[in-house]
Motif scaffolding. Structure first.
Motif, mmCIF file in Angstrom:
data_model
loop_
_atom_site.group_PDB
_atom_site.id
_atom_site.type_symbol
_atom_site.label_atom_id
_atom_site.label_comp_id
_atom_site.label_asym_id
_atom_site.label_seq_id
_atom_site.Cartn_x
_atom_site.Cartn_y
_atom_site.Cartn_z
ATOM 1 N N ARG A 81 0.790 -1.232 0.000
ATOM 2 C CA ARG A 81 0.000 0.000 0.000
ATOM 3 C C ARG A 81 0.825 1.285 0.000
ATOM 4 N NH1 ARG A 81 -2.473 -3.860 2.478
ATOM 5 N NH2 ARG A 81 -2.164 -3.434 4.658
ATOM 6 N N SER A 82 2.126 1.181 -0.265
ATOM 7 C CA SER A 82 2.926 2.395 -0.380
ATOM 8 C C SER A 82 2.709 3.063 -1.743
ATOM 9 C CB SER A 82 4.415 2.083 -0.181
ATOM 10 O OG SER A 82 4.889 1.240 -1.212
ATOM 11 N N ARG A 83 2.238 2.277 -2.701
ATOM 12 C CA ARG A 83 1.918 2.766 -4.047
ATOM 13 C C ARG A 83 0.598 2.129 -4.465
ATOM 14 N NH1 ARG A 83 6.673 4.259 -7.263
ATOM 15 N NH2 ARG A 83 8.482 4.279 -5.894
ATOM 16 N N PRO A 84 -0.086 2.727 -5.419
ATOM 17 C CA PRO A 84 -1.348 2.132 -5.861
ATOM 18 C C PRO A 84 -1.153 0.733 -6.440
ATOM 19 C CG PRO A 84 -1.166 4.393 -6.630
ATOM 20 C CD PRO A 84 0.182 4.005 -6.071
ATOM 21 N N LEU A 85 -2.163 -0.080 -6.271
ATOM 22 C CA LEU A 85 -2.226 -1.412 -6.863
ATOM 23 C C LEU A 85 -2.884 -1.259 -8.236
ATOM 24 C CD1 LEU A 85 -2.105 -4.553 -6.693
ATOM 25 C CD2 LEU A 85 -4.353 -4.443 -5.593
ATOM 26 N N LEU A 86 -2.325 -1.887 -9.250
ATOM 27 C CA LEU A 86 -2.909 -1.882 -10.583
ATOM 28 C C LEU A 86 -3.691 -3.180 -10.776
ATOM 29 C CD1 LEU A 86 -3.225 -0.687 -13.432
ATOM 30 C CD2 LEU A 86 -1.009 -1.698 -14.007
ATOM 31 N N VAL A 87 -4.964 -3.041 -11.121
ATOM 32 C CA VAL A 87 -5.829 -4.201 -11.381
ATOM 33 C C VAL A 87 -6.389 -4.023 -12.786
ATOM 34 C CG1 VAL A 87 -7.872 -5.479 -10.653
ATOM 35 C CG2 VAL A 87 -6.450 -4.350 -8.936
ATOM 36 N N HIS A 88 -6.291 -5.082 -13.592
ATOM 37 C CA HIS A 88 -6.815 -4.959 -14.947
ATOM 38 C C HIS A 88 -7.464 -6.254 -15.404
ATOM 39 C CE1 HIS A 88 -4.204 -7.392 -17.602
ATOM 40 N NE2 HIS A 88 -3.327 -7.260 -16.617
ATOM 41 N N CYS A 89 -8.301 -6.085 -16.403
ATOM 42 C CA CYS A 89 -8.859 -7.196 -17.167
ATOM 43 C C CYS A 89 -8.817 -6.749 -18.628
ATOM 44 C CB CYS A 89 -10.272 -7.556 -16.679
ATOM 45 S SG CYS A 89 -11.485 -6.221 -16.752
ATOM 46 N N TRP A 90 -9.594 -7.345 -19.488
ATOM 47 C CA TRP A 90 -9.541 -6.985 -20.900
ATOM 48 C C TRP A 90 -9.999 -5.539 -21.134
ATOM 49 C CZ3 TRP A 90 -7.248 -8.449 -25.115
ATOM 50 C CH2 TRP A 90 -7.707 -7.981 -26.349
ATOM 51 N N MET A 91 -11.172 -5.172 -20.579
ATOM 52 C CA MET A 91 -11.723 -3.840 -20.819
ATOM 53 C C MET A 91 -11.729 -2.938 -19.585
ATOM 54 S SD MET A 91 -14.780 -4.565 -23.549
ATOM 55 C CE MET A 91 -15.102 -2.824 -23.768
#
Length: 179
Positions: A81-91
């Motif tokens: 949590r010191s930096r944002p977490l990137l979460v992705h899927c196709w769209m």
């Protein structure tokens, strides 16, 4: 600022650099190939092979299961949590917003489900969190139906072209979370 960047696959490198992300959660169809951005630490990247469906029994498609959601929860709890977490899927519209909600509640369980989901809707008029991931996450995190109800209350998001990343704050501006 603690938060989660939700992105379509085509913009993950840009979002990782722009927001200083070093950890990433990918929800993509099994076998879908993509390049992890160089700024993401390979040891802090989890790929979950699921299709964007809300029911099981659809031939070769893989519906999200309890084990997948458990992986999301475990990964989120290890996020520093010191930096944002990137979460992705196709769209960046269904699987990843659902995973972002689950991750947010996994690391800050005392927050209000309805307030969190309203922040999601404000951040993205397009998000339509995958109902199966939400239902499983609600159960796994002992939300007692609150998360499911909150997601139902915001309804389906607006039509989108899958090119609208957004930032989900973990807590409202006036609240602080100490990991």
């Amino acid at each position: 600022m603690a938060g989660i960047v939700v992105s379509p696959l085509g913009r993950i490198a840009e979002m990782a650099v722009r927001h200083g992300c070093r950890e990433m959660l990918s929800l993509v169809a099994r076998g879908q190939d993509f390049h992890r951005p160089g700024v993401i630490d390979a040891t802090k990247h989890l790929t979950i092979g699921v299709n964007d469906i809300s029911f099981a029994g659809t031939g070769d498609l893989i519906a999200p299961q309890e084990a997948h959601v458990a992986q999301i929860i475990d990964f989120a709890r290890k996020w520093d949590r010191s930096r944002p977490l990137l979460v992705h899927c196709w769209m960046g519209i269904s699987r990843s917003p659902a995973a972002a909600l689950i991750a947010a509640l996994a690391v800050a369980p005392d927050q209000d489900d309805e307030a969190l989901v309203k922040r999601l809707r404000l951040a993205s008029p397009f998000a339509t969190p995958n109902t199966r991931i939400i239902e499983i996450g609600d159960e796994a995190l002992s939300r007692q139906g609150r998360l499911v109800a909150a997601v139902r209350a915001i309804g389906r998001g607006a039509d989108a072209d899958g090119n609208a990343p957004f930032f989900l704050r973990l807590l409202p501006e006036n609240e602080r979370y100490a990991p």
